[in-house]
Write an enzyme that holds these catalytic residues in place. Structure first.
Site, PDB file in Angstrom:
ATOM      1  N   CYS A 109       0.899  -0.922   0.166  1.00 13.47           N
ATOM      2  CA  CYS A 109       0.177  -0.224   0.363  1.00 13.47           C
ATOM      3  C   CYS A 109       1.135   1.035  -0.249  1.00 13.47           C
ATOM      4  O   CYS A 109       2.154   1.323  -0.618  1.00 13.47           O
ATOM      5  CB  CYS A 109      -1.021   0.035   0.757  1.00 13.47           C
ATOM      6  SG  CYS A 109      -0.508  -0.081   2.898  1.00 13.47           S
ATOM      7  N   ASN A 114       2.377   1.851   4.760  1.00 17.97           N
ATOM      8  CA  ASN A 114       2.531   0.238   4.906  1.00 17.97           C
ATOM      9  C   ASN A 114       2.406   0.355   6.531  1.00 17.97           C
ATOM     10  O   ASN A 114       2.748  -0.248   7.005  1.00 17.97           O
ATOM     11  CB  ASN A 114       4.132  -0.082   4.596  1.00 17.97           C
ATOM     12  CG  ASN A 114       4.264  -1.661   5.742  1.00 17.97           C
ATOM     13  OD1 ASN A 114       5.739  -1.747   5.708  1.00 17.97           O
ATOM     14  ND2 ASN A 114       3.050  -2.534   4.841  1.00 17.97           N
ATOM     15  N   CYS A 149      -1.296   0.679   7.386  1.00 16.59           N
ATOM     16  CA  CYS A 149      -3.119   0.655   7.328  1.00 16.59           C
ATOM     17  C   CYS A 149      -3.849  -0.415   6.720  1.00 16.59           C
ATOM     18  O   CYS A 149      -3.818  -1.275   7.107  1.00 16.59           O
ATOM     19  CB  CYS A 149      -3.900   1.916   6.881  1.00 16.59           C
ATOM     20  SG  CYS A 149      -3.924   3.293   8.324  1.00 16.59           S
ATOM     21  N   ARG A 150      -3.417  -0.283   5.137  1.00 16.71           N
ATOM     22  CA  ARG A 150      -4.264  -1.401   3.950  1.00 16.71           C
ATOM     23  C   ARG A 150      -3.204  -2.800   4.340  1.00 16.71           C
ATOM     24  O   ARG A 150      -3.528  -4.088   4.538  1.00 16.71           O
ATOM     25  CB  ARG A 150      -4.730  -1.449   2.758  1.00 16.71           C
ATOM     26  CG  ARG A 150      -5.435   0.038   2.844  1.00 16.71           C
ATOM     27  CD  ARG A 150      -5.556   0.794   1.474  1.00 16.71           C
ATOM     28  NE  ARG A 150      -4.823   1.609   0.790  1.00 16.71           N
ATOM     29  CZ  ARG A 150      -4.339   2.341  -0.108  1.00 16.71           C
ATOM     30  NH1 ARG A 150      -5.915   1.868  -0.836  1.00 16.71           N
ATOM     31  NH2 ARG A 150      -3.430   2.470   0.111  1.00 16.71           N
ATOM     32  N   SER A 151      -1.960  -2.335   3.866  1.00 16.99           N
ATOM     33  CA  SER A 151      -1.077  -3.711   3.587  1.00 16.99           C
ATOM     34  C   SER A 151      -0.673  -4.558   4.833  1.00 16.99           C
ATOM     35  O   SER A 151      -0.389  -5.892   5.126  1.00 16.99           O
ATOM     36  CB  SER A 151      -0.136  -3.105   3.011  1.00 16.99           C
ATOM     37  OG  SER A 151       0.923  -2.005   3.492  1.00 16.99           O
ATOM     38  N   ASP A 188      -8.716   3.621   1.020  1.00 17.07           N
ATOM     39  CA  ASP A 188      -7.529   4.056   2.085  1.00 17.07           C
ATOM     40  C   ASP A 188      -8.068   4.391   3.620  1.00 17.07           C
ATOM     41  O   ASP A 188      -8.735   5.249   3.573  1.00 17.07           O
ATOM     42  CB  ASP A 188      -6.215   4.863   1.583  1.00 17.07           C
ATOM     43  CG  ASP A 188      -5.201   5.085   2.830  1.00 17.07           C
ATOM     44  OD1 ASP A 188      -5.750   4.257   4.206  1.00 17.07           O
ATOM     45  OD2 ASP A 188      -4.717   5.310   2.034  1.00 17.07           O
TER      46      ASP A 188
END
Length: 160
Positions: free
Chosen positions: A8, A11, A13-15, A127
Site C-alpha cells: 500500500c 505500510n 493501514c491496508r497492507s 485507504d
C-alpha cells in the site's frame, strides 16, 4: 516457500492489515511452513512504525495477531523474493512496478487485490487513513485474502 507481499502507500493501514489477515488464514490452514507473508509501502513516511491505531484496533477486535510488524518500503529485491505482489490500489501497483523496473511490465505476479474480486464495483481498496472506515477495508481485505489463498492452492499447491 511461496512468498506473498502486500503493498500500500505507507505500510501502516491496508497492507499490514492484509499481511496480518492473510497470515492468520495461512496459519489456520496449516500452511505457515509453505507460505511466507510480508507487507511494504511505496512511500517512506512511516518507516519503522507499527500499524496505524485503527488497523491495530480492528485486528484486535477480530483476534488477529500483528506483533512485530513495522513499516518498510518496497525494494527492488522484493520482485525476485515474492511470488505474489498484491497491491491495494492502482497507484500502489504503478509505483511498485516503477520500483521493479521493466522486468515486471505486464507480469501477472504484480496485481491489485481487487482484481481477485471482480464482482465488486470498486477497483481499489479504500485507504482508511483518509476514509476512517477500517471495517470496510477489512471486509475487502478478508474476502480478497480468501480468494488469494484459493488462487495459491490452484496455482502452487495442487497435489501438495
Amino acid at each position: 516457500m511461496i512468498g506473498v507481499l502486500f503493498v500500500c502507500l505507507g505500510n501502516i493501514c491496508r497492507s499490514p492489515m492484509a499481511e496480518a489477515v492473510f497470515r492468520g488464514k495461512v496459519e489456520a490452514e496449516g500452511l505457515a511452513d509453505t507460505i511466507r507473508v510480508d507487507s511494504a509501502g511505496t512511500g517512506d513516511w512511516h518507516l519503522g512504525k507499527v500499524p496505524h491505531e485503527g488497523t491495530r484496533r480492528l485486528l484486535d477486535d477480530h483476534g488477529i495477531a500483528y506483533e512485530g510488524m513495522r513499516a518498510r518500503q518496497v525494494r527492488i529485491d522484493d520482485y525476485a523474493d515474492f511470488d505474489y505482489i498484491v497491491c491495494m490500489d492502482s497507484n500502489n501497483e504503478r509505483d511498485a512496478r516503477a520500483v521493479f523496473g521493466s522486468k515486471c511490465d505486464g507480469h501477472p505476479k504484480v496485481f491489485k487485490l481487487m482484481d481477485l474480486l471482480p464482482e465488486r464495483k470498486a477497483s481499489d481498496v479504500p485507504d482508511p487513513y483518509y476514509t476512517g472506515n477500517f471495517e470496510e477495508t477489512y471486509e475487502l481485505v478478508s474476502e480478497g485474502c480468501d480468494r488469494l489463498l484459493d488462487r495459491i492452492r490452484q496455482e502452487k499447491l495442487a497435489g501438495v
